[in-house]
Design a protein around this motif. Structure first.
Motif, PDB file in Angstrom:
ATOM      1  N   ASP A  47      55.191  34.842  41.662  1.00 25.13           N
ATOM      2  CA  ASP A  47      54.997  33.488  42.198  1.00 25.13           C
ATOM      3  C   ASP A  47      53.798  33.578  42.819  1.00 25.13           C
ATOM      4  O   ASP A  47      53.078  32.410  43.094  1.00 25.13           O
ATOM      5  N   LYS A  48      53.084  34.497  43.089  1.00 30.90           N
ATOM      6  CA  LYS A  48      51.715  34.586  43.824  1.00 30.90           C
ATOM      7  C   LYS A  48      50.763  34.911  42.849  1.00 30.90           C
ATOM      8  O   LYS A  48      49.493  35.185  43.165  1.00 30.90           O
ATOM      9  N   LEU A  49      51.146  35.121  41.468  1.00 31.98           N
ATOM     10  CA  LEU A  49      50.013  35.209  40.436  1.00 31.98           C
ATOM     11  C   LEU A  49      49.450  33.995  39.902  1.00 31.98           C
ATOM     12  O   LEU A  49      50.223  33.506  39.031  1.00 31.98           O
ATOM     13  N   THR A  50      48.393  33.629  40.427  1.00 32.70           N
ATOM     14  CA  THR A  50      47.560  32.554  40.030  1.00 32.70           C
ATOM     15  C   THR A  50      46.257  32.592  39.451  1.00 32.70           C
ATOM     16  O   THR A  50      45.712  33.804  39.819  1.00 32.70           O
ATOM     17  N   ALA A  51      45.733  32.159  38.727  1.00 32.98           N
ATOM     18  CA  ALA A  51      44.365  32.279  38.284  1.00 32.98           C
ATOM     19  C   ALA A  51      44.076  33.676  37.668  1.00 32.98           C
ATOM     20  O   ALA A  51      43.141  34.562  38.187  1.00 32.98           O
ATOM     21  N   PRO A  52      44.740  33.852  36.497  1.00 33.84           N
ATOM     22  CA  PRO A  52      44.459  35.201  35.654  1.00 33.84           C
ATOM     23  C   PRO A  52      43.089  35.227  35.246  1.00 33.84           C
ATOM     24  O   PRO A  52      42.457  34.288  34.880  1.00 33.84           O
ATOM     25  N   ARG A  53      42.425  36.418  34.983  1.00 36.41           N
ATOM     26  CA  ARG A  53      41.079  36.550  34.464  1.00 36.41           C
ATOM     27  C   ARG A  53      41.470  37.685  33.273  1.00 36.41           C
ATOM     28  O   ARG A  53      42.241  38.439  33.245  1.00 36.41           O
ATOM     29  N   SER A  54      40.922  37.146  32.085  1.00 37.41           N
ATOM     30  CA  SER A  54      41.052  37.737  30.954  1.00 37.41           C
ATOM     31  C   SER A  54      39.875  38.604  30.816  1.00 37.41           C
ATOM     32  O   SER A  54      38.740  38.207  30.916  1.00 37.41           O
ATOM     33  N   VAL A  55      40.040  40.039  30.295  1.00 39.30           N
ATOM     34  CA  VAL A  55      38.925  40.940  29.871  1.00 39.30           C
ATOM     35  C   VAL A  55      39.012  41.508  28.800  1.00 39.30           C
ATOM     36  O   VAL A  55      40.227  42.017  28.145  1.00 39.30           O
ATOM     37  N   GLU A  56      38.329  41.427  27.729  1.00 38.91           N
ATOM     38  CA  GLU A  56      38.205  42.022  26.559  1.00 38.91           C
ATOM     39  C   GLU A  56      37.445  43.326  26.513  1.00 38.91           C
ATOM     40  O   GLU A  56      36.423  43.644  27.053  1.00 38.91           O
ATOM     41  N   VAL A  57      38.261  44.363  26.100  1.00 41.01           N
ATOM     42  CA  VAL A  57      37.507  45.951  25.988  1.00 41.01           C
ATOM     43  C   VAL A  57      37.565  46.430  24.577  1.00 41.01           C
ATOM     44  O   VAL A  57      38.743  46.377  23.815  1.00 41.01           O
ATOM     45  N   TRP A  58      36.476  46.585  24.037  1.00 36.07           N
ATOM     46  CA  TRP A  58      36.140  46.958  22.626  1.00 36.07           C
ATOM     47  C   TRP A  58      36.015  48.397  22.681  1.00 36.07           C
ATOM     48  O   TRP A  58      35.129  48.733  23.413  1.00 36.07           O
ATOM     49  N   LEU A  59      36.795  49.198  22.053  1.00 36.72           N
ATOM     50  CA  LEU A  59      36.559  50.466  22.082  1.00 36.72           C
ATOM     51  C   LEU A  59      36.218  50.867  20.750  1.00 36.72           C
ATOM     52  O   LEU A  59      36.204  50.509  19.563  1.00 36.72           O
ATOM     53  N   THR A  60      35.505  52.074  20.804  1.00 39.55           N
ATOM     54  CA  THR A  60      34.763  52.705  19.527  1.00 39.55           C
ATOM     55  C   THR A  60      35.818  52.990  18.303  1.00 39.55           C
ATOM     56  O   THR A  60      35.265  52.825  17.081  1.00 39.55           O
ATOM     57  N   ASP A  61      37.057  53.501  18.418  1.00 32.80           N
ATOM     58  CA  ASP A  61      38.029  53.846  17.645  1.00 32.80           C
ATOM     59  C   ASP A  61      38.808  52.471  17.286  1.00 32.80           C
ATOM     60  O   ASP A  61      40.041  52.938  16.576  1.00 32.80           O
ATOM     61  N   GLN A  62      38.741  51.458  17.775  1.00 33.61           N
ATOM     62  CA  GLN A  62      39.674  50.558  17.488  1.00 33.61           C
ATOM     63  C   GLN A  62      38.967  49.331  16.683  1.00 33.61           C
ATOM     64  O   GLN A  62      37.761  48.965  17.360  1.00 33.61           O
ATOM     65  N   ALA A  63      39.767  48.428  15.799  1.00 32.48           N
ATOM     66  CA  ALA A  63      39.030  47.619  15.242  1.00 32.48           C
ATOM     67  C   ALA A  63      39.133  46.167  15.963  1.00 32.48           C
ATOM     68  O   ALA A  63      38.278  45.403  15.767  1.00 32.48           O
ATOM     69  N   GLU A  64      40.111  46.097  16.788  1.00 28.81           N
ATOM     70  CA  GLU A  64      40.356  44.795  17.738  1.00 28.81           C
ATOM     71  C   GLU A  64      40.203  45.168  19.175  1.00 28.81           C
ATOM     72  O   GLU A  64      40.589  46.396  19.518  1.00 28.81           O
TER      73      GLU A  64
END
Length: 162
Positions: free
Chosen positions: A109-126
């Motif tokens: 109930d205290k979790l408001t305003a999430p932030r989204s982060v994308e991390v591209w790794l060298t060995d991953q396609a997505e």
């Protein structure tokens, strides 16, 4: 050869024990002979890692800043006052305390305003899409394996001022 009642009981007991041993043998062999996978989520100190161990970040997309490597040097768009390589190293080395399901339910109930982060790794396609919440005492992050972890750092450690 005629068996007594006691002899038949002993035979049934031995048969059941052999049956259980045969059923358990493949799992026992698997545990003894196959090594643990190297990409575990917990390190030796009992902390949960944000990213898989031995992974290298290729690109980091924060809500306000994008970090990428050009000719082996980290660049940020837009430019920031901090060193981009330091911010990327912060994200690659994050490890925190695992948050269990009960604690997460109490915090939900205290979790408001999430932030989204994308991390591209060298060995991953997505990319890995990580969810980050800022609470008054700590940060709550969902790692690459879907586990929640808590860390205590200053806001500038994760999200530099632009």
């Amino acid at each position: 050869m005629k068996l007594t009642r006691r002899g038949w009981n002993n035979l049934v007991i031995i048969g059941v024990l052999l049956f259980v041993a045969i059923i358990q043998l493949p799992e026992l062999l698997r545990q003894r002979l196959i090594p643990e996978p190297s990409a575990t989520t917990q390190d030796t100190a009992g902390l949960v890692r944000l990213l898989p161990s031995e992974s290298r970040i290729e690109k980091l997309v924060l809500p306000d800043v994008i970090f990428s490597q050009q000719a082996g040097v980290w660049q940020s768009e837009p430019a920031i006052s901090d060193d981009p390589a330091v911010i990327v190293s912060h994200w690659s080395g994050i490890a925190g305390t695992k948050v269990d399901a009960d604690t997460y339910a109490r915090l939900s109930d205290k979790l408001t305003a999430p932030r989204s982060v994308e991390v591209w790794l060298t060995d991953q396609a997505e990319p890995y899409r990580l969810t980050v919440y800022q609470l008054p005492q700590f940060w709550l992050l969902q790692n690459w394996a879907g586990e929640w972890l808590a860390i205590t750092v200053e806001p500038g450690y994760l999200f530099p001022a632009t």
